[in-house]
Scaffold this active site. Sequence first.
Site, PDB file in Angstrom:
ATOM      1  N   HIS A 276      27.522  14.642  91.274  1.00 58.24           N
ATOM      2  CA  HIS A 276      26.684  14.128  90.187  1.00 58.24           C
ATOM      3  C   HIS A 276      25.743  13.075  90.771  1.00 58.24           C
ATOM      4  O   HIS A 276      26.065  12.399  91.750  1.00 58.24           O
ATOM      5  CB  HIS A 276      27.598  13.503  89.120  1.00 58.24           C
TER       6      HIS A 276
ATOM      7  N   ASP B 127      34.974   9.810  92.312  1.00 56.39           N
ATOM      8  CA  ASP B 127      34.345   9.843  90.991  1.00 56.39           C
ATOM      9  C   ASP B 127      35.299  10.566  90.042  1.00 56.39           C
ATOM     10  O   ASP B 127      35.458  11.783  90.113  1.00 56.39           O
ATOM     11  CB  ASP B 127      33.011  10.583  91.094  1.00 56.39           C
TER      12      ASP B 127
ATOM     13  N   GLN C  50      34.886  13.127  85.262  1.00 57.41           N
ATOM     14  CA  GLN C  50      35.234  14.373  84.585  1.00 57.41           C
ATOM     15  C   GLN C  50      36.731  14.611  84.516  1.00 57.41           C
ATOM     16  O   GLN C  50      37.238  15.207  83.566  1.00 57.41           O
ATOM     17  CB  GLN C  50      34.556  15.559  85.276  1.00 57.41           C
TER      18      GLN C  50
ATOM     19  N   LYS D  54      33.784   9.377  78.404  1.00 61.10           N
ATOM     20  CA  LYS D  54      34.352  10.683  78.773  1.00 61.10           C
ATOM     21  C   LYS D  54      35.835  10.765  78.396  1.00 61.10           C
ATOM     22  O   LYS D  54      36.426  11.845  78.429  1.00 61.10           O
ATOM     23  CB  LYS D  54      34.190  10.913  80.274  1.00 61.10           C
TER      24      LYS D  54
ATOM     25  N   CYS E 172      22.599  16.939  85.910  1.00 60.78           N
ATOM     26  CA  CYS E 172      22.595  15.785  86.822  1.00 60.78           C
ATOM     27  C   CYS E 172      23.210  16.144  88.171  1.00 60.78           C
ATOM     28  O   CYS E 172      23.917  15.337  88.791  1.00 60.78           O
ATOM     29  CB  CYS E 172      23.338  14.597  86.201  1.00 60.78           C
TER      30      CYS E 172
END
Length: 536
Positions: free
Chosen positions: A115, A192, A195, A218, A356
Amino acid sequence: MSHLRTQFPFFRQHPELVYFDSAATAQVPQTVVDAITDYYIRAKVNVHRSGYRLASQLTDRFEQVRSDVATYINAPSARQIVFTYGTTDGFNLLAQALSSRLKAGDEIILTEAEHHANLVPWQQLAHKLGLVLRWIPVDKHGAIQWQQLDSLLSQRTRLVCFAHASNTLGAYAPIKTLVAKIHAVGALCIVDGAQAIAHCQVDVQAMDCDAYLFSGHKLYGPTGVGVLYAREGLLDDAAVYRSGGEMVQQVAKSHSEFQPMPLKYEAGTPNISAVLGLGAAIAWCRDNLTDAIFAHEQQIYRDLRQGLSARAGIELVGEDTDGVPLILFKSAQLHPQDLALALDAQNICVRTGKHCAMVLHDALHSDGLVRLSVAAYNNRQDVERFFSALDRALTIEDDDMALPTAQLPELDELRSAKGWENKYRQIMLLGKQLPKIPTEQQSPDSLIEGCESPVYLLAAERSGRWQFQADSPSKIIRGLLMVILLPLQQQPREAINEFDVDAYLHELGVAHFLSQSRQNGLRAVIERLKTLSGLS
């Protein structure tokens, strides 16, 4: 699982919607709304500052959220939890903080699937310091080629940054295996988690990563708040990110002394209501996100994937994995932008574009895809309604929209059309009459940057008046191109210069139906028109 859906006020307000865009942002349960509302009604004071009881009580509640986050991801200490404004903000914080440890020639390893939040900050830092970015590639299906990490790691490697689960491909990274290799060369591992955080149990100690980041929105929480977990000692002596109040212990004319972690990285008044909302979201997730819910999400994912695979003209992008429940696909009949609009007209919310992740889409030779993302509140009825809408969108023949050139709709018909569905039809009718630009003339020179879909534009002057030709693979974009080109054809340079596209779209009654990015794309077209006609 129906009891979960009733806890989300969004679905009470919009019972007609099917929401398959939770990878962009998840909806929030009522408890989160209540926590935020309660702050503004009953306790809107500041934290960490005033000594009166209400302020002290709020500070305790604020810091309890920090402790709850630490417990939720199994961080050893709340001291290792920094509140950010989101994952993107967290990566910018890390890039700034770690910059003092890096020098020209040092290397950062990323994957082609990242991303932009976990790519652009490192890219900017590399430009500034003369760092080298190395890339783990994806294959033709989008699968990250983790086996190539071995050949990329070296004594020059300082950071390896990757997603726990991709926001486009969904597959989980083999974190434990990767971390061992990364630490073996003395590099840091930054993950990261934006998600993954809502779809699995996260244990940062078991992962052994050096930093883990995610956003509240999220995880069924509010926007404007995120979390950065940093391994003990990682940021103690690192550079500060933002400076000002709260993050200082002493300030003199000549120098300042900073607070220890985590307040060192929380300058100014924090987003208190969002932090309290995050605390409510963490509590909700702790009580509701069980293995049974994760299995339910996977079943919805399987049903969607199976249904898409069975439909002619649908191509799934990415391999079937046990990752986060999201699916990328495209249609042979409709451009992703057109398909998303056709679904939206039937109350189906999906994401389209490059998500993105432009580097990934470039690697896949894609100019955009449709994404479905599943959350705990989705159900079988959502699946059925989605496929009913998809089948209707795919079976609408082009001839249903076709009109002879002599019957080309006037802009007055677009002006007078009520509601988006009717205006959409008029725009599509206009797009049918837009002449195509031959493939050999669709060159990089005629391509306009800044549009959601590729747009090509040509111009010619005859007797002081300008004629323009434009094209796009997206039918809705072709229609919008026709809308903005009609009043400018055969006009002198002065009329083109005076054209105000924003006022024009408002006057037609379509501006508020168009996303900001789509309006920006139309503005880019007008700017190119002015450039081609010698006005800029």
